[in-house]
Design a protein around this motif. Structure first.
Motif, PDB file in Angstrom:
ATOM      1  N   TYR A 130     -32.267 -11.111 -42.813  1.00 21.54           N
ATOM      2  CA  TYR A 130     -32.042 -10.933 -44.245  1.00 21.54           C
ATOM      3  C   TYR A 130     -33.205 -10.207 -44.908  1.00 21.54           C
ATOM      4  CZ  TYR A 130     -27.602 -13.192 -45.146  1.00 21.54           C
ATOM      5  OH  TYR A 130     -26.265 -13.456 -45.216  1.00 21.54           O
TER       6      TYR A 130
ATOM      7  N   SER B  21     -22.025 -14.964 -50.128  1.00 21.49           N
ATOM      8  CA  SER B  21     -20.996 -14.977 -49.094  1.00 21.49           C
ATOM      9  C   SER B  21     -20.552 -13.566 -48.713  1.00 21.49           C
ATOM     10  CB  SER B  21     -19.800 -15.796 -49.569  1.00 21.49           C
ATOM     11  OG  SER B  21     -19.300 -15.244 -50.776  1.00 21.49           O
TER      12      SER B  21
ATOM     13  N   GLY C 258     -22.563 -11.135 -47.686  1.00 20.82           N
ATOM     14  CA  GLY C 258     -23.398 -10.527 -46.664  1.00 20.82           C
ATOM     15  C   GLY C 258     -24.084  -9.287 -47.194  1.00 20.82           C
TER      16      GLY C 258
ATOM     17  N   SER D  93     -25.179  -5.205 -46.133  1.00 21.21           N
ATOM     18  CA  SER D  93     -25.115  -4.142 -45.127  1.00 21.21           C
ATOM     19  C   SER D  93     -26.288  -3.202 -45.342  1.00 21.21           C
ATOM     20  CB  SER D  93     -23.789  -3.402 -45.191  1.00 21.21           C
ATOM     21  OG  SER D  93     -23.476  -3.093 -46.513  1.00 21.21           O
TER      22      SER D  93
ATOM     23  N   ALA E 243     -24.726 -11.446 -42.083  1.00 21.76           N
ATOM     24  CA  ALA E 243     -23.955 -12.486 -42.754  1.00 21.76           C
ATOM     25  C   ALA E 243     -24.470 -13.827 -42.270  1.00 21.76           C
ATOM     26  CB  ALA E 243     -22.467 -12.343 -42.433  1.00 21.76           C
TER      27      ALA E 243
ATOM     28  N   GLN F 208     -23.714 -15.509 -38.838  1.00 19.06           N
ATOM     29  CA  GLN F 208     -24.195 -14.945 -37.573  1.00 19.06           C
ATOM     30  C   GLN F 208     -25.365 -15.750 -37.032  1.00 19.06           C
ATOM     31  OE1 GLN F 208     -25.107 -11.067 -39.039  1.00 19.06           O
ATOM     32  NE2 GLN F 208     -23.033 -10.300 -38.812  1.00 19.06           N
TER      33      GLN F 208
ATOM     34  N   THR G  20     -17.329  -8.228 -39.691  1.00 21.75           N
ATOM     35  CA  THR G  20     -18.749  -8.068 -39.999  1.00 21.75           C
ATOM     36  C   THR G  20     -19.466  -7.276 -38.918  1.00 21.75           C
ATOM     37  OG1 THR G  20     -19.317 -10.173 -38.971  1.00 21.75           O
ATOM     38  CG2 THR G  20     -18.881 -10.196 -41.326  1.00 21.75           C
TER      39      THR G  20
END
Lengths: 350, 294, 405, 271
Positions: A85, A154, A156, A158, A249, A252, C108
């Protein structure tokens, strides 16, 4: 134990990992193999190798924390996630290049880990594992509940592919090399740490914290250090993951992922960097070969059905781990050194 | 006001359920200093066995439930024999790692034995809630809480008053001392695993009565950890109080804080409590204070 | 030499003449499945449906079109890491023109790279707010779960002549970002329609709730007229038991992945769910003799359908049918020999897949470049348990508009 | 060996600086007094033996010195500063080394690694240096390795230097323990019952090493011992504890004649 006829003639020789010409050649060959792998094998294996490299970074960190430092950690996936993150935020929101974002992701993971580790390392016993479980669930909670503009909630996050001098790292091969470079550096660093005074301190604290204190080792500091190094590694792995999948996300990085990292350390052998590598390779190759062979198997024996064929994977992996726990709780690396030693000392039993 | 009371009481009862699960954890910890991370899987296993005996085979409750306890006892014993009796002399560290491996193994095993489906769990306790004025208490939790208190006090009495129990307490305090006193550590550890497995099955019955059983149920094993920690991992009577405290706090947080933040802080709150305990008083409320001898 | 050349040419000419009648171009479909992960229990039906649908299409549509499709299964354990390590191999080995996915991990792990790979991915589930991005490569055959629930709520409000706002309580869980997304979507919908919908509370529970009696009692005291449970069957069971304990009859509305049949088997009998609803934008596997049911029976008798007439089967069918019809459209447009993944995606975006083409399993599916799911013209079916029987309460209820969340 | 006994008390303090001094220390566990008003001084270049029957408080005294226990009463000065309230590793870093009763040795590690751990406090390389390995970390390893090799030579452990300690016999382990403590280059060395569990031959070896170490390094040694014979041969001065109190102090010969000591030991014998 050295092979017969090999005596250390200098401390350097005695210290180094590679003591014989044969070992040196093996290492060089292995490195060359890793370097040319994408040219030799298909994309499927390149992808497997890439995820293996990322897993290696994370697992080697866990090995330092758990195997060396004796600090059981069930939050490695959460620390990997916080690294992922952090990397994704730095790259996508602040425009950091990957070579800065990934190490900073490692630092962020270490910092996140520090908050949780701090309380536990002061106490004798395996309390760290409790705080790491707490870290796992709080990571999940925080990502989902912090303002969406921070970590994506929620939705995520990219991110754009990594770039180096205008070259976009978005093909399977280029990502493999990106991960390879980081993995080689991190593993080499892990060997360096393991051979240094820090590595010895970790093991000392793990084996006997009373005697360690008497040697002037600050037990709390050392435990914290082992844990910090471990979560830093997890964060680097997370950063690589972020650039590999380019989407981060929260699901994961679950407790179950953490548990599997521990399983890899168990299978490879506790307290050995090479063991961590072996553990990753063994578990991943069992899993990936099942998954690769499965479809073919289903086609050959269609009446069995995919559900049956693939379900056996769970039993098999569980069985492998059980077998290790029962017959070789010290892991494959231990088995290997016994074989090596008995072969060198043959005909004398050791 | 009555609402507040209701949340408090229900929280306390859910806390007692955590306490029951934590008891299984503590029994094993006392005997071998091992954190059993597969505790949640023992709950799931127990749950599936009850489902299998009663719903699948169709045995009446009075046969099926005792049989499920017997099966759980055998299962606990088998785990101890297969894994932990071989590890005598190994470090506690190694054994804790084994429980993590066990977790993966049990998941695979349960999947193979009982399949991946969500199964209906029999209604062991009547559904009608206990109603006192405005306060409404789920009957399964109410009866379960009573059972938990009885079991907790009973075990506490067993470990502190009876001869075999005291022997096990001696084992818990120090393996070497116990050996020198001629107490079998192995037998004590085996008994702990049997007890831990049986308690998990009891927990499953209270937890799942009238609901469904699947892997998701194993999460209660983690929810019980903060309770075990608050009790100091040692005190069986203490775990009852610890469970009630954690349960009430969680219940109130869920009722009054969750709606405000629009998230689920209640579910992670026990873990926050756990972190706070570790910062303030890691030996828990009732943990034995022992001086570390060199 | 000249002789030889002439023979070759003649041979080639013969082949070319014969081609329209026989030549079949074979393309591949990648079937991503979860045989060893959390959804292993539904995979047998879901995946069986995919295979028999492909077999049907090859025999009845592809043959005339000159296209044959082959499908291969890949187990990804519902784990994004596994998807990521599988996909490059799938792409190289299979070179699929379309892929079928299961859930969030597929989307995802792949959404970053699908545009470059040029392969569209069709999901089996409804859409999510987090996937709501323009220029999609991942497609859901249905609108989002929140849209579907909203459609039900509007229908229910009208059906019961509720004046003022319908009071709804949502039971969600933070165990999965997908559950949170559904709740967020409903919150958005309620905020946009204050006059008709009053979302009294979103209750967050564990995935396997301990006991929900107090929570259910609380929301009932707040006047909730409908309880929305779109998480899992364990939550449906817990909410239902709480209602039974309280002796209250307030309908629960479920979703496709935790629908009436699944929840009934988790609670141990459909009678427990009397008066409860399920809602989703695809055919309901009731006992009624619908067109979709007939199609299913045909697959079962002729094309080796292994799954039962269940929601997972319908999910497998709907995603596969969308994929197949898209391939069909692409093949018609550019010729049987020139179908590509990009072409299939173009076809998805440019053609409407009619309800007839999916045997009424789906309503008309019309994608735009704005969303990965149909934003206009989508409808849902509503199922109910009435008199102990699982039947359709209302077919083809229109899905309302909700702004992005 | 130094034949002359060193007198204790104020006169000694004036002549020789005490390295380690305990002033009236008291330690209690629950209601049990482990130490009760013990005063003891160890001067540089002195081998002091602390003897006493079981439960006399010898190990407690060692644990107070090294910081494992914190006495409730009294004061301990080491090298001029108070150690009360300092942690074990801080005291160790100040120059106090000890060997343990039984084995507190890192059995998974080799002999060399064990002794290298003793060098811990003399090493400075950071974790980053270790990560890079080449350069500072490696050079430091080599430099410290030389020191370790000297100790290995001194204690005649050349043949076993690469053996994991877990595979060694008890006597050899004790030697490793001693080597590890020496590697710390301590200002004082405490030895907690080093001879316990050894056979005569091993005891003689270890006694010789202790003397060698004193001669070579000139470190004051505090020896807690059960075996009177060993003590009488090695010690310059003997302190006798019984029930947490100091009951006698003096040269080995003096102590041996002390009626209180005789009573304590005989008393133990008839118990």
């Amino acid at each position: 134990m050295d092979p017969a006829g090999v005596f250390a003639t200098s401390f350097a020789r005695d210290q180094s990992l590679i003591r014989t010409r044969k070992q040196l050649i093996c290492l060089i060959l292995f490195m060359v193999l890793l370097a040319v792998l994408p040219l030799l094998v298909g994309p499927r294996l390149v992808a497997v190798a890439t995820s293996a490299l990322i897993t290696v970074v994370v697992t080697v960190g866990l090995q330092i924390c758990t195997g060396y430092g004796g600090q059981i950690n069930l939050g490695q996936a959460a620390f990997m996630g916080s690294g992922a993150y952090a990397t994704a935020v730095l790259a996508s929101k602040f425009g950091f290049p990957f070579w800065a974002a990934i190490p900073l992701g490692g630092c962020a993971a270490a910092a996140f880990g520090f908050i949780f580790g701090l309380s536990a390392v002061r106490i004798k016993g395996f309390y760290l594992v409790l705080t790491t479980i707490a870290a796992q669930s709080l990571f999940h909670f925080l990502v989902l509940n912090l303002p969406q503009s921070w970590l994506g909630g929620s939705n995520g996050l990219s991110l754009e592919p990594a770039q180096l001098f205008g070259y976009v790292i978005d093909t399977d091969r280029s990502i493999y090399y990106l991960c390879l470079v980081f993995a080689v550096v991190m593993v080499a660093g892990a060997f360096g740490i393991a051979r240094s005074r820090h590595g010895r301190d970790f093991v000392a604290v793990r084996d006997d914290d009373v005697a360690s204190g008497m040697m002037g080792i600050d037990v709390v500091r050392t435990k914290a250090m082992a844990f910090l190094v471990g979560s830093f590694y997890a964060g680097i792995g997370g950063g690589l993951w972020a650039y590999y999948v380019r989407f981060v996300a929260v699901d994961q990085f679950t407790l179950f992922h953490s548990i599997w990292f521990v399983a890899m350390v168990i299978v490879g052998g506790i307290g050995s960097i090479t063991g961590a590598l072996i553990g990753v390779v063994v578990i991943l190759s069992i899993r990936e070969s099942f998954i690769s062979l499965g479809p073919t198997f289903v086609q050959v024996v269609p009446w069995l059905g995919g559900d049956v064929v693939f379900a056996t994977l769970n039993i098999f992996l569980g069985g492998v781990i059980a077998a290790f726990l029962i017959f070789e709780p010290r892991g494959l690396m231990h088995r290997w050194s016994i074989i090596k030693r008995s072969y060198r000392l043959w005909p004398f039993s050791y | 006001m009555s609402e507040f009371l209701n949340y408090t009481i229900n929280g306390a009862l859910i806390g007692l359920l955590y306490a029951l699960i934590a008891m299984g954890f503590i029994v094993i910890y006392r005997a071998s200093k091992v954190f059993n991370f597969a505790q949640g899987e023992l709950v799931v296993f127990g749950g599936f066995v009850v489902w299998w005996m009663i719903t699948s085979i169709g045995l009446p409750y009075w046969i099926g439930i005792p049989l499920a306890f017997v099966a759980a006892a055998l299962f606990g014993f088998a785990i101890e024999r297969i894994f932990f009796s071989r590890l005598v002399g190994e470090s506690v560290f190694a054994m804790v790692m084994v429980t993590i491996g066990l977790l993966i193994l049990l998941r695979g095993l349960i999947l193979v034995l009982f399949g991946p489906q969500v199964r209906p769990f029999p209604i062991i306790f009547p559904l009608q809630p206990v109603i006192i004025g405005d306060i409404l208490i789920p009957r399964s939790l109410f009866i379960g809480g009573m059972i938990t208190i009885v079991v907790g006090l009973g075990l506490s009495w067993f470990f502190n008053r009876t001869r075999p129990g005291l022997r096990m307490t001696a084992v818990a305090e120090d393996h070497q001392v116990a050996v020198s006193m001629g107490i079998s550590v192995k037998r004590s550890v085996a008994f702990a695993w049997i007890l831990g497995s049986v308690l998990s099955t009891l927990g499953a019955i209270i937890f799942l009565s009238g609901k469904s059983v699947s892997f998701l149920a194993s999460e209660i094993g983690l929810a019980a950890l903060p309770v075990a920690l608050l009790a100091g991992f040692e005190s069986i009577a203490g775990v009852l109080l610890a469970g009630i405290i954690v349960g009430i706090i969680q219940g109130l947080v869920m009722a009054y804080v969750d709606p405000v933040i629009g998230g689920s802080v209640g579910n992670v709150f026990p873990f926050i409590i756990m972190l706070v305990i570790l910062f303030i008083r890691p030996t828990g409320m009732f943990g034995w204070k022992m001086v570390e001898r060199v | 030499m000249k002789m030889f050349a002439r023979t070759v040419l003649a041979g080639m000419a013969t082949l070319m003449l014969a081609a329209p009648a026989q030549a079949q171009t074979t393309y591949n479909i990648a079937s991503l499945a979860d045989f060893t992960g959390p959804y292993a229990d539904v995979m047998k039906d879901l995946n069986g449906a995919r295979h028999s649908a492909v077999a049907w299409w090859n025999a009845e549509v592809g043959k005339d079109l000159g296209v044959q499709l082959k499908m291969k299964d890949y187990d990804h354990r519902y784990d994004a890491a596994q998807v990521a390590s599988l996909w490059p191999g799938i792409k190289a080995e299979l070179n699929p023109i379309i892929a079928l996915g299961v859930g969030a991990p597929d989307a995802t792990a792949l959404q970053g790279r699908l545009p470059a790979d040029g392969i569209p991915l069709i999901m089996s589930t409804a859409g999510y707010g987090f996937g709501w991005k323009s220029d999609p490569w991942v497609f859901n055959p249905r609108s989002t779960y929140a849209h579907e629930a909203a459609a039900f709520l509007e229908w229910y409000r009208k059906q019961n002549n509720v004046s003022g706002a319908l009071k709804v309580a949502v039971f969600s869980s933070e165990a999965s970002p997908a559950y949170v997304d559904i709740a967020k979507g409903l919150r958005k919908y309620a905020d946009e329609n204050k006059a008709t919908i009053d979302l009294v509370e979103i209750v967050y529970t564990e995935v396997q709730p301990t006991d929900l009696t107090t929570q259910v009692n609380r929301v009932l005291n707040k006047g909730a007229q409908v309880l929305d449970v779109q998480t899992n069957t364990a939550a449906v069971v817990a909410v239902k038991r709480a209602l039974q304990a309280l002796n209250k009859k307030v309908p629960i509305v479920m979703s496709s992945h935790n629908g009436i049949t699944a929840s009934a088997s988790a609670i141990g009998g459909i009678a427990n769910l009397e008066g409860d609803y399920e809602v989703y934008g695809m055919a309901m596997p009731t006992d009624e003799n619908t067109k979709s049911r007939q199609f299913y029976e045909k697959l079962k008798s002729q094309y080796g359908m292994k799954g039962g007439w269940t929601v997972p089967t319908v999910m497998g069918l709907n995603q596969t049918l969308v994929a197949l019809r898209a391939v069909e459209a692409a093949a018609k447009k550019s010729g049987a020999a020139n179908v590509t993944g990009r072409g299939v995606r173009e076809a998805l975006l440019s053609t409407t897949i009619t309800s007839e083409q999916t045997f009424e399993i789906l309503s008309d599916v019309k994608y735009t470049n704005d969303a990965p799911f149909p934003t206009t013209g989508a409808t849902v079916n509503i199922g109910i348990v009435k008199g102990g029987k699982y039947i359709t309460a209302a077919p083809g209820v229109a899905v309302p508009q909700i702004g992005k969340w | 060996m130094e034949a002359m006994a060193v007198p204790h008390g104020a006169a000694a303090g004036a002549r020789k600086r005490p390295v380690l001094a305990a002033q009236d220390i008291g330690l209690q566990f629950g209601g049990i007094k482990a130490l009760d008003g013990v005063t003891i001084e160890i001067c540089s270049d002195e081998l002091v033996a602390v003897i006493g029957p079981n439960g006399a408080g010898k190990s407690s005294l060692m644990n107070c010195f090294s910081g494992f226990y914190r006495p409730q009463r009294g004061e301990i000065q080491f090298d001029g500063t108070s150690v009360i309230g300092k942690s074990v590793h801080q005291i160790a870093r100040a120059g106090l080394a000890r060997t343990f009763q039984g084995t507190h040795i890192f059995s998974g590690m080799t002999v060399i690694e064990n002794i290298m751990i003793g060098r811990h406090m003399h090493m400075r390389s950071s974790i980053l240096d270790a990560f890079i390995h080449f350069g500072r970390s490696r050079n430091e390893e080599f430099a410290q390795r030389e020191v370790v090799e000297e100790i290995i030579e001194l204690l005649e452990m050349e043949a076993i230097r690469h053996r994991p300690v877990g595979t060694l016999g008890y006597g050899q382990r004790k030697r490793v323990d001693l080597g590890r403590a020496l590697a710390q280059e301590p200002k004082i060395l405490l030895m907690d019952e080093p001879m316990a569990g050894m056979n005569t031959e091993e005891k003689e070896d270890l006694a010789r090493f202790i003397l060698d170490v004193r001669e070579a390094r000139g470190i004051p040694v505090v020896l807690v011992e059960h075996d009177m014979g060993v003590v009488m041969d090695l010690a310059d001065r003997v302190v006798v504890l019984d029930f947490g109190r100091k009951i006698a102090e003096g040269t080995p010969a003096e102590v041996q004649r002390d009626p209180a000591v005789l009573k304590a030991y005989l008393g133990e014998g008839t118990r």
